[in-house]
Scaffold this active site. Sequence first.
Site, PDB file in Angstrom:
ATOM      1  N   ARG A 147       0.854  -1.177   0.000  1.00 10.70           N
ATOM      2  CA  ARG A 147       0.000   0.000   0.000  1.00 10.70           C
ATOM      3  C   ARG A 147       0.891   1.227   0.000  1.00 10.70           C
ATOM      4  O   ARG A 147       1.709   1.401   0.902  1.00 10.70           O
ATOM      5  CB  ARG A 147      -0.847  -0.048   1.275  1.00 10.70           C
ATOM      6  CG  ARG A 147      -2.080   0.749   1.210  1.00 10.70           C
ATOM      7  CD  ARG A 147      -2.951   0.449   2.405  1.00 10.70           C
ATOM      8  NE  ARG A 147      -2.407   0.939   3.652  1.00 10.70           N
ATOM      9  CZ  ARG A 147      -3.146   1.318   4.674  1.00 10.70           C
ATOM     10  NH1 ARG A 147      -4.444   1.240   4.610  1.00 10.70           N
ATOM     11  NH2 ARG A 147      -2.589   1.750   5.771  1.00 10.70           N
ATOM     12  N   THR A 173      -0.661   7.609  -1.000  1.00 11.66           N
ATOM     13  CA  THR A 173      -1.983   7.550  -1.645  1.00 11.66           C
ATOM     14  C   THR A 173      -2.881   6.470  -1.038  1.00 11.66           C
ATOM     15  O   THR A 173      -4.089   6.474  -1.277  1.00 11.66           O
ATOM     16  CB  THR A 173      -1.825   7.223  -3.137  1.00 11.66           C
ATOM     17  OG1 THR A 173      -1.267   5.893  -3.236  1.00 11.66           O
ATOM     18  CG2 THR A 173      -0.897   8.198  -3.838  1.00 11.66           C
ATOM     19  N   ASP A 179       0.836  -2.179  12.331  1.00 10.82           N
ATOM     20  CA  ASP A 179       1.212  -2.651  10.993  1.00 10.82           C
ATOM     21  C   ASP A 179       1.506  -4.156  11.062  1.00 10.82           C
ATOM     22  O   ASP A 179       2.480  -4.583  11.695  1.00 10.82           O
ATOM     23  CB  ASP A 179       2.448  -1.881  10.507  1.00 10.82           C
ATOM     24  CG  ASP A 179       2.784  -2.220   9.064  1.00 10.82           C
ATOM     25  OD1 ASP A 179       2.800  -1.309   8.228  1.00 10.82           O
ATOM     26  OD2 ASP A 179       3.034  -3.427   8.776  1.00 10.82           O
ATOM     27  N   ASP A 236       4.995  -5.378   9.739  1.00 16.66           N
ATOM     28  CA  ASP A 236       6.095  -4.990  10.633  1.00 16.66           C
ATOM     29  C   ASP A 236       6.089  -5.821  11.916  1.00 16.66           C
ATOM     30  O   ASP A 236       7.137  -6.219  12.418  1.00 16.66           O
ATOM     31  CB  ASP A 236       5.988  -3.499  10.991  1.00 16.66           C
ATOM     32  CG  ASP A 236       6.421  -2.610   9.836  1.00 16.66           C
ATOM     33  OD1 ASP A 236       7.123  -3.105   8.936  1.00 16.66           O
ATOM     34  OD2 ASP A 236       6.048  -1.423   9.841  1.00 16.66           O
TER      35      ASP A 236
HETATM   36  C1  PRP Z   1      -1.129  -4.217   4.803  1.00 19.31           C
HETATM   37  C2  PRP Z   1      -2.026  -5.420   5.013  1.00 19.31           C
HETATM   38  C3  PRP Z   1      -2.914  -5.382   3.800  1.00 19.31           C
HETATM   39  C4  PRP Z   1      -3.062  -3.913   3.553  1.00 19.31           C
HETATM   40  C5  PRP Z   1      -4.424  -3.498   4.026  1.00 19.31           C
HETATM   41  O1  PRP Z   1      -0.132  -4.490   3.899  1.00 19.31           O
HETATM   42  O2  PRP Z   1      -1.327  -6.617   5.157  1.00 19.31           O
HETATM   43  O3  PRP Z   1      -2.364  -6.026   2.672  1.00 19.31           O
HETATM   44  O4  PRP Z   1      -2.056  -3.239   4.327  1.00 19.31           O
HETATM   45  O5  PRP Z   1      -4.670  -2.178   3.710  1.00 19.31           O
HETATM   46  P1  PRP Z   1      -5.790  -1.731   2.678  1.00 19.31           P
HETATM   47  O6  PRP Z   1      -7.014  -2.539   3.004  1.00 19.31           O
HETATM   48  O7  PRP Z   1      -5.958  -0.276   2.990  1.00 19.31           O
HETATM   49  O8  PRP Z   1      -5.293  -1.973   1.302  1.00 19.31           O
HETATM   50  P2  PRP Z   1       1.011  -3.436   3.522  1.00 19.31           P
HETATM   51  O9  PRP Z   1       0.575  -2.597   2.373  1.00 19.31           O
HETATM   52  O10 PRP Z   1       1.418  -2.696   4.771  1.00 19.31           O
HETATM   53  O11 PRP Z   1       2.170  -4.329   2.983  1.00 19.31           O
HETATM   54  P3  PRP Z   1       3.068  -5.436   3.721  1.00 19.31           P
HETATM   55  O12 PRP Z   1       2.157  -6.584   4.075  1.00 19.31           O
HETATM   56  O13 PRP Z   1       4.056  -5.794   2.679  1.00 19.31           O
HETATM   57  O14 PRP Z   1       3.678  -4.805   4.930  1.00 19.31           O
HETATM   58  N1  URA Z   2      -2.295  -2.342   7.239  1.00 16.96           N
HETATM   59  C1  URA Z   2      -1.907  -2.758   8.464  1.00 16.96           C
HETATM   60  O1  URA Z   2      -0.952  -3.543   8.585  1.00 16.96           O
HETATM   61  N2  URA Z   2      -2.532  -2.263   9.527  1.00 16.96           N
HETATM   62  C2  URA Z   2      -3.568  -1.417   9.438  1.00 16.96           C
HETATM   63  O2  URA Z   2      -4.134  -1.024  10.480  1.00 16.96           O
HETATM   64  C3  URA Z   2      -3.977  -1.006   8.152  1.00 16.96           C
HETATM   65  C4  URA Z   2      -3.324  -1.488   7.073  1.00 16.96           C
END
Ligand code: PRP
Ligand code: URA
Length: 209
Positions: free
Chosen positions: A104, A108, A200, A203
């Site tokens: 994400r 944006t 997150d 993380d």
């Molecule tokens: C997080 C989570 C989802 C997304 C959710 O991933 O694991 O995939 O955010 O957010 P949304 O519903 O607003 O799209 P992230 O983009 O942080 O990537 P990562 O898993 O690689 O850390």
């Molecule tokens: N992605 C995450 O990992 N946590 C949130 O709360 C939203 C998006």
Amino acid sequence: MSSVYVFDHPLIQHKLTFIRDKNTGTKEFRELVDEVATLMAYEITRDMPLEEIEINTPVATCKSNVIAGKKVGLVPILRAGLGMVDGVLKVIPTAKVGHVGLYRDPETLQPVEYYVKLPTDIADRELIVIDPMLATGGSAVAAIEALKKRGAKHMKLMCLIAAPEGVKVVQDEHPDVDIFVAKVDEYLNDHGYIIPGLGDAGDRLYGTK
Ligand code: PRP
Ligand code: URA
């Protein structure tokens, strides 16, 4: 309109509390996510069809049930979805696993696709799309689109925590995809984080940041 199923099983709710807790460290967080994924897989497969076969026990012949119908495919959204895959495989060990890589954009909040690798027979499989967090819904919608574009027909979405906003977006965009969650939380904050959420997910699973 798709349905939203909230798994209110006490074991799932108990473990979710400690997953949320900021004092839970990476090792324990990962273990708890794995355990909840197993319990959720147990619940999500409740509607699997059965068929009777005849077998021989050591003392008699009998008819007994086995799972029938479509084979299962798991599709974690990278990277946080990976944290739930092994837990699901504990109860569906023969499932094939595809991967959809999305992150994400922090400015944006739009999902950016960077990797898609799927089993060749996804059209014939009952897919479970896996991501711990359904926030704005952008990532889930994009992942489901990526799968449909490549022939997928039957899908469920499995998340730990969802925001009401994300649930609505997925229901509007993909009314054929039922959503299975441990909890629907209160709201999204201005940075797109689920409140109260767990922070997150990526993380916390992998100890980054
Ligand atoms: C997080 C989570 C989802 C997304 C959710 O991933 O694991 O995939 O955010 O957010 P949304 O519903 O607003 O799209 P992230 O983009 O942080 O990537 P990562 O898993 O690689 O850390
Ligand atoms: N992605 C995450 O990992 N946590 C949130 O709360 C939203 C998006």
